[in-house]
Design a protein around this motif. Sequence first.
Motif, PDB file in Angstrom:
ATOM      1  N   PRO A 155       0.789  -1.387  -0.056  1.00  0.00           N
ATOM      2  CA  PRO A 155      -0.143   0.011   0.041  1.00  0.00           C
ATOM      3  C   PRO A 155       0.988   1.200   0.244  1.00  0.00           C
ATOM      4  O   PRO A 155       0.345   2.400  -0.334  1.00  0.00           O
ATOM      5  CB  PRO A 155      -0.808  -0.132   1.291  1.00  0.00           C
ATOM      6  N   PHE A 156       2.230   1.097   0.427  1.00  0.00           N
ATOM      7  CA  PHE A 156       3.076   2.298   0.413  1.00  0.00           C
ATOM      8  C   PHE A 156       3.567   2.593  -0.819  1.00  0.00           C
ATOM      9  O   PHE A 156       4.879   1.886  -1.350  1.00  0.00           O
ATOM     10  CB  PHE A 156       4.139   2.375   1.377  1.00  0.00           C
ATOM     11  N   LEU A 185       6.163   2.943   7.145  1.00  0.00           N
ATOM     12  CA  LEU A 185       6.319   3.378   5.560  1.00  0.00           C
ATOM     13  C   LEU A 185       5.076   3.933   5.095  1.00  0.00           C
ATOM     14  O   LEU A 185       4.929   4.946   4.354  1.00  0.00           O
ATOM     15  CB  LEU A 185       6.609   1.954   4.749  1.00  0.00           C
ATOM     16  N   MET A 186       3.947   3.752   6.008  1.00  0.00           N
ATOM     17  CA  MET A 186       2.583   4.378   5.375  1.00  0.00           C
ATOM     18  C   MET A 186       2.727   5.878   5.903  1.00  0.00           C
ATOM     19  O   MET A 186       2.339   6.605   5.193  1.00  0.00           O
ATOM     20  CB  MET A 186       1.663   3.812   6.074  1.00  0.00           C
ATOM     21  N   ALA A 244       3.276  11.517  -0.437  1.00  0.00           N
ATOM     22  CA  ALA A 244       2.324  11.804  -1.122  1.00  0.00           C
ATOM     23  C   ALA A 244       1.611  13.409  -0.970  1.00  0.00           C
ATOM     24  O   ALA A 244       1.068  13.947  -1.858  1.00  0.00           O
ATOM     25  CB  ALA A 244       1.166  11.076  -0.665  1.00  0.00           C
ATOM     26  N   SER A 245       2.240  14.084   0.057  1.00  0.00           N
ATOM     27  CA  SER A 245       2.062  15.368   0.179  1.00  0.00           C
ATOM     28  C   SER A 245       2.870  16.281  -0.557  1.00  0.00           C
ATOM     29  O   SER A 245       3.013  17.731  -0.538  1.00  0.00           O
ATOM     30  CB  SER A 245       2.005  15.911   1.617  1.00  0.00           C
ATOM     31  N   GLY A 246       4.044  15.639  -1.198  1.00  0.00           N
ATOM     32  CA  GLY A 246       4.966  16.504  -2.036  1.00  0.00           C
ATOM     33  C   GLY A 246       6.370  16.476  -1.789  1.00  0.00           C
ATOM     34  O   GLY A 246       7.211  17.101  -2.446  1.00  0.00           O
ATOM     35  N   ASN A 247       6.732  15.852  -0.551  1.00  0.00           N
ATOM     36  CA  ASN A 247       8.258  15.755  -0.354  1.00  0.00           C
ATOM     37  C   ASN A 247       8.790  14.350  -0.379  1.00  0.00           C
ATOM     38  O   ASN A 247       8.296  13.386   0.509  1.00  0.00           O
ATOM     39  CB  ASN A 247       8.284  16.566   1.311  1.00  0.00           C
TER      40      ASN A 247
END
Length: 317
Positions: free
Chosen positions: A46-47, A200-201, A208-211
């Motif tokens: 899922p990651f 890892l999640m 996923a937020s951009g970094n």
Amino acid sequence: KKRGFDAHVSSGEVHTVIGCVGGKIIDPRDIELLDGVKEVKTIREPFRLASRDRKSEDTVIEFENGVKIGGANRPVAMVGPCSVEDDYEGLRQVAFAAKELGCQFLRGGAFKPRTSPYDFDGLGEKGLQYLAQAKEETGLLVVTELMDSTDLELVCKYADVIQIGARNMQNFDLLKEVGHYTKKPILLKRGLSSTLQELLMSAEYIMASGNPNVILCERGIRTFETSTRNTIDLTVVPLLHSLTHLPIIIDPSHATGVARLVHPVSVAATAIGADGLIIEVHNDPPHAKCDGAQSQTPEMFAETMKVVNQIRPYACR
């Protein structure tokens, strides 16, 4: 199909297998509850962004001064007191000792999460200024902890690496905030009782937020054992290397809570392929305001680095 998946049906004599590709991540239990479903198996982790499936080569995080973390690069060392105290000369002494031993980072907390509200919880911006002054004198990069998003702009002003501590590993609003606000590397510590998938999640939230610049840190987890502060399982190093492309460093200070145990754990972590170490070093541990029992003296740290440097060429990767 309503969830956006392509369904591929394979009919056998005993079972029918439906392979679902694409779509958004869903909870497998939602499918297991349907009539006629025996079991659901997740094929892809899922990651997504942190997974080796997405990126097979190691992520290498590079700083303006040429220091690199990850991949085939020399493991780094992040060194300094648990908390920055109102004693700049002591911090300076540790910083110069670290510089002379080939370390690349000075670590120290200006904001400290403490179990008791009566314990020393940091100097705030004054502590950050001390770290900046030591950086100016030694050239070491600064690693410091962010506890609250309200301090994000201030911490970014001084830090080269922003640490998210174990207690905040699943503070998802904070993880999203650092992902949105900055591209500075984020040192993400494993939670006190968190699984590797949960770690890892949490990294996935930041990415996923951009970094994309996330460094994972294993600092031991809480178990029934009481002879050490936490329990560290060094097999997480090769295991995480197989699951993710992100760099992995070890914190032997919080893992053991005992200064004399920091040396063997540091050596073992290096041998097993960690991308770096984050070690608490204090010029006067008996009088440290925070975690003196697990802090090495500069002399102890010199002995540790002597052995670590000898085995680095033979590390398993």
